[in-house]
Design a protein around this motif. Structure first.
Motif, PDB file in Angstrom:
ATOM      1  N   ASP A 265      12.068  -1.476   8.017  1.00  0.00           N
ATOM      2  CA  ASP A 265      12.768  -2.505   7.235  1.00  0.00           C
ATOM      3  C   ASP A 265      12.372  -2.478   5.762  1.00  0.00           C
ATOM      4  N   ILE A 266      11.244  -1.898   5.447  1.00  0.00           N
ATOM      5  CA  ILE A 266      10.768  -1.882   4.058  1.00  0.00           C
ATOM      6  C   ILE A 266      11.766  -1.171   3.157  1.00  0.00           C
ATOM      7  N   HIS A 267      12.334  -0.071   3.623  1.00  0.00           N
ATOM      8  CA  HIS A 267      13.275   0.681   2.790  1.00  0.00           C
ATOM      9  C   HIS A 267      14.583  -0.069   2.567  1.00  0.00           C
TER      10      HIS A 267
ATOM     11  N   GLN B 192       2.853   4.442   3.217  1.00  0.00           N
ATOM     12  CA  GLN B 192       3.843   5.359   2.656  1.00  0.00           C
ATOM     13  C   GLN B 192       5.130   4.626   2.282  1.00  0.00           C
ATOM     14  N   SER B 193       5.588   3.744   3.162  1.00  0.00           N
ATOM     15  CA  SER B 193       6.825   3.003   2.888  1.00  0.00           C
ATOM     16  C   SER B 193       6.660   2.072   1.692  1.00  0.00           C
ATOM     17  N   ALA B 194       5.513   1.411   1.593  1.00  0.00           N
ATOM     18  CA  ALA B 194       5.254   0.537   0.441  1.00  0.00           C
ATOM     19  C   ALA B 194       5.225   1.348  -0.844  1.00  0.00           C
TER      20      ALA B 194
ATOM     21  N   ALA C 166       5.970  -1.269  -3.645  1.00  0.00           N
ATOM     22  CA  ALA C 166       5.571  -2.615  -3.231  1.00  0.00           C
ATOM     23  C   ALA C 166       4.050  -2.721  -3.133  1.00  0.00           C
ATOM     24  N   TYR C 167       3.550  -3.910  -3.380  1.00  0.00           N
ATOM     25  CA  TYR C 167       2.125  -4.197  -3.202  1.00  0.00           C
ATOM     26  C   TYR C 167       1.881  -4.629  -1.763  1.00  0.00           C
TER      27      TYR C 167
END
Length: 82
Positions: free
Chosen positions: A13-15, A46-48, A53-54
């Motif tokens: 969901d991060i992407h 990796q996604s962050a 993103a922090y």
């Protein structure tokens, strides 16, 4: 972001949501109580990084392990796999 009952945070969901900040409790996912696996921790990092993103890691009860070894903090997880 979605949280699955068995798998915890849905890192994929991060992407799609592109958050600026991600708050995790990896040793005890609240409210489910599951632990974030080493593989999931590396995927999270990796996604962050991909979306800039922090991450705030609140590992408030990582020391409370009686039958298993504690997992490393997220920041150490990445170096463990490289």
């Amino acid at each position: 972001m979605r949280v699955d009952h068995n798998k915890g945070i849905q890192v994929g969901d991060i992407h799609s949501t592109k958050p600026d900040l991600i708050y995790v409790t990896p040793s005890h996912h609240y409210p489910l109580g599951s632990r974030m696996t080493l593989q999931k921790r590396v995927e999270l990092l990796q996604s962050a990084e991909d979306v800039d993103a922090y991450i705030i890691e609140d590992d408030y009860d990582s020391e409370f392990h009686y039958t298993t070894e504690p997992y490393r903090h997220c920041t150490h997880s990445r170096s463990a796999t490289m």
